[in-house]
Design a protein around this motif. Structure first.
Motif, PDB file in Angstrom:
ATOM      1  N   ASN A 170     -23.012  -2.672 -44.765  1.00 37.49           N
ATOM      2  CA  ASN A 170     -23.957  -3.078 -43.726  1.00 37.49           C
ATOM      3  C   ASN A 170     -23.294  -3.960 -42.670  1.00 37.49           C
ATOM      4  N   ALA A 171     -22.442  -4.866 -43.120  1.00 44.35           N
ATOM      5  CA  ALA A 171     -21.748  -5.739 -42.176  1.00 44.35           C
ATOM      6  C   ALA A 171     -20.838  -4.923 -41.262  1.00 44.35           C
ATOM      7  N   TYR A 172     -20.149  -3.960 -41.832  1.00 42.95           N
ATOM      8  CA  TYR A 172     -19.252  -3.109 -41.037  1.00 42.95           C
ATOM      9  C   TYR A 172     -20.051  -2.276 -40.040  1.00 42.95           C
ATOM     10  N   GLU A 173     -21.167  -1.766 -40.486  1.00 39.35           N
ATOM     11  CA  GLU A 173     -22.034  -0.977 -39.613  1.00 39.35           C
ATOM     12  C   GLU A 173     -22.517  -1.819 -38.433  1.00 39.35           C
ATOM     13  N   ARG A 186     -20.298   7.027 -32.253  1.00 40.13           N
ATOM     14  CA  ARG A 186     -21.681   6.818 -32.692  1.00 40.13           C
ATOM     15  C   ARG A 186     -22.022   7.757 -33.844  1.00 40.13           C
ATOM     16  N   GLU A 187     -21.521   8.988 -33.772  1.00 40.07           N
ATOM     17  CA  GLU A 187     -21.746   9.937 -34.860  1.00 40.07           C
ATOM     18  C   GLU A 187     -21.069   9.461 -36.145  1.00 40.07           C
ATOM     19  N   LYS A 188     -19.877   8.881 -36.020  1.00 38.17           N
ATOM     20  CA  LYS A 188     -19.193   8.320 -37.197  1.00 38.17           C
ATOM     21  C   LYS A 188     -20.025   7.181 -37.780  1.00 38.17           C
ATOM     22  N   LEU A 189     -20.636   6.395 -36.906  1.00 39.03           N
ATOM     23  CA  LEU A 189     -21.486   5.314 -37.383  1.00 39.03           C
ATOM     24  C   LEU A 189     -22.682   5.875 -38.149  1.00 39.03           C
ATOM     25  N   ASP A 190     -23.257   6.964 -37.655  1.00 43.90           N
ATOM     26  CA  ASP A 190     -24.359   7.612 -38.378  1.00 43.90           C
ATOM     27  C   ASP A 190     -23.895   8.110 -39.745  1.00 43.90           C
ATOM     28  N   GLU A 191     -22.696   8.705 -39.784  1.00 41.78           N
ATOM     29  CA  GLU A 191     -22.136   9.154 -41.070  1.00 41.78           C
ATOM     30  C   GLU A 191     -21.974   7.978 -42.016  1.00 41.78           C
ATOM     31  N   ASP A 242     -22.546   4.878 -51.357  1.00 40.00           N
ATOM     32  CA  ASP A 242     -21.619   3.769 -51.577  1.00 40.00           C
ATOM     33  C   ASP A 242     -20.259   4.268 -52.052  1.00 40.00           C
ATOM     34  N   ASP A 243     -20.250   5.355 -52.809  1.00 44.37           N
ATOM     35  CA  ASP A 243     -18.992   5.898 -53.314  1.00 44.37           C
ATOM     36  C   ASP A 243     -18.150   6.526 -52.216  1.00 44.37           C
ATOM     37  N   ALA A 244     -18.789   7.109 -51.214  1.00 45.80           N
ATOM     38  CA  ALA A 244     -18.069   7.833 -50.160  1.00 45.80           C
ATOM     39  C   ALA A 244     -17.787   6.978 -48.930  1.00 45.80           C
ATOM     40  N   TRP A 245     -18.334   5.801 -48.854  1.00 43.00           N
ATOM     41  CA  TRP A 245     -18.256   5.051 -47.615  1.00 43.00           C
ATOM     42  C   TRP A 245     -16.846   4.621 -47.263  1.00 43.00           C
ATOM     43  N   ASP A 246     -15.969   4.418 -48.222  1.00 46.15           N
ATOM     44  CA  ASP A 246     -14.579   4.069 -47.908  1.00 46.15           C
ATOM     45  C   ASP A 246     -13.902   5.180 -47.107  1.00 46.15           C
ATOM     46  N   ASP A 247     -14.149   6.421 -47.487  1.00 46.65           N
ATOM     47  CA  ASP A 247     -13.574   7.547 -46.750  1.00 46.65           C
ATOM     48  C   ASP A 247     -14.156   7.635 -45.340  1.00 46.65           C
ATOM     49  N   GLY A 253     -12.294   7.138 -41.510  1.00 50.42           N
ATOM     50  CA  GLY A 253     -12.468   8.044 -40.378  1.00 50.42           C
ATOM     51  C   GLY A 253     -13.016   7.316 -39.162  1.00 50.42           C
ATOM     52  N   ALA A 254     -13.938   6.406 -39.390  1.00 46.16           N
ATOM     53  CA  ALA A 254     -14.513   5.632 -38.289  1.00 46.16           C
ATOM     54  C   ALA A 254     -13.452   4.733 -37.658  1.00 46.16           C
ATOM     55  N   GLU A 255     -12.593   4.162 -38.470  1.00 42.67           N
ATOM     56  CA  GLU A 255     -11.541   3.302 -37.933  1.00 42.67           C
ATOM     57  C   GLU A 255     -10.538   4.102 -37.109  1.00 42.67           C
ATOM     58  N   ARG A 256     -10.212   5.309 -37.548  1.00 41.59           N
ATOM     59  CA  ARG A 256      -9.313   6.164 -36.752  1.00 41.59           C
ATOM     60  C   ARG A 256      -9.955   6.529 -35.423  1.00 41.59           C
ATOM     61  N   ALA A 257     -11.240   6.862 -35.459  1.00 41.76           N
ATOM     62  CA  ALA A 257     -11.960   7.207 -34.226  1.00 41.76           C
ATOM     63  C   ALA A 257     -12.024   5.998 -33.293  1.00 41.76           C
ATOM     64  N   TRP A 258     -12.259   4.807 -33.855  1.00 40.39           N
ATOM     65  CA  TRP A 258     -12.318   3.607 -33.030  1.00 40.39           C
ATOM     66  C   TRP A 258     -10.956   3.314 -32.397  1.00 40.39           C
ATOM     67  N   ASP A 259      -9.883   3.481 -33.157  1.00 41.57           N
ATOM     68  CA  ASP A 259      -8.542   3.249 -32.615  1.00 41.57           C
ATOM     69  C   ASP A 259      -8.260   4.191 -31.451  1.00 41.57           C
TER      70      ASP A 259
END
Length: 95
Positions: free
Chosen positions: A5-8, A55-60, A66-71, A75-81
């Motif tokens: 939630n904090a990351y979101e 924004r779509e990555k944020l929706d994902e 909780d198990d998949a959120w690290d993956d 992806g969101a961090e790569r998109a942000w970079d």
């Protein structure tokens, strides 16, 4: 508050800041001469498309388990970079 939630919330705030900057760039492009305006507006369009991808990555992220959120986070961090790099290049052209 969970890490997810904090990351979101952090990403959402960054996207809001980015949108404000894109709005300023678009306004500046409107005031440029014709050739420069066309190039600048195309650049803002490209950045807005990348912002939409983020924004779509944020929706994902929001909808991930909780198990998949690290993956999804990776992806969101790569998109942000990628978005940040593109924004930095655009800033130099809008000065």
């Amino acid at each position: 508050m969970s890490e997810k939630n904090a990351y979101e919330q952090k990403l959402r705030a960054k996207l809001d800041e980015l949108q404000a900057e894109l709005d300023k760039m678009r306004a500046k492009a409107r005031g440029a001469e014709a050739d420069a305006r066309i190039d600048q507006e195309k650049e803002v369009d490209r950045l807005e498309a990348k912002r939409e991808e983020m924004r779509e990555k944020l929706d994902e992220l929001r909808n991930s388990s909780d198990d998949a959120w690290d993956d999804v986070k990776a992806g969101a961090e790569r998109a942000w970079d990628s978005l940040s790099d593109s924004l930095e290049k655009a800033r130099s052209r809008f000065k």
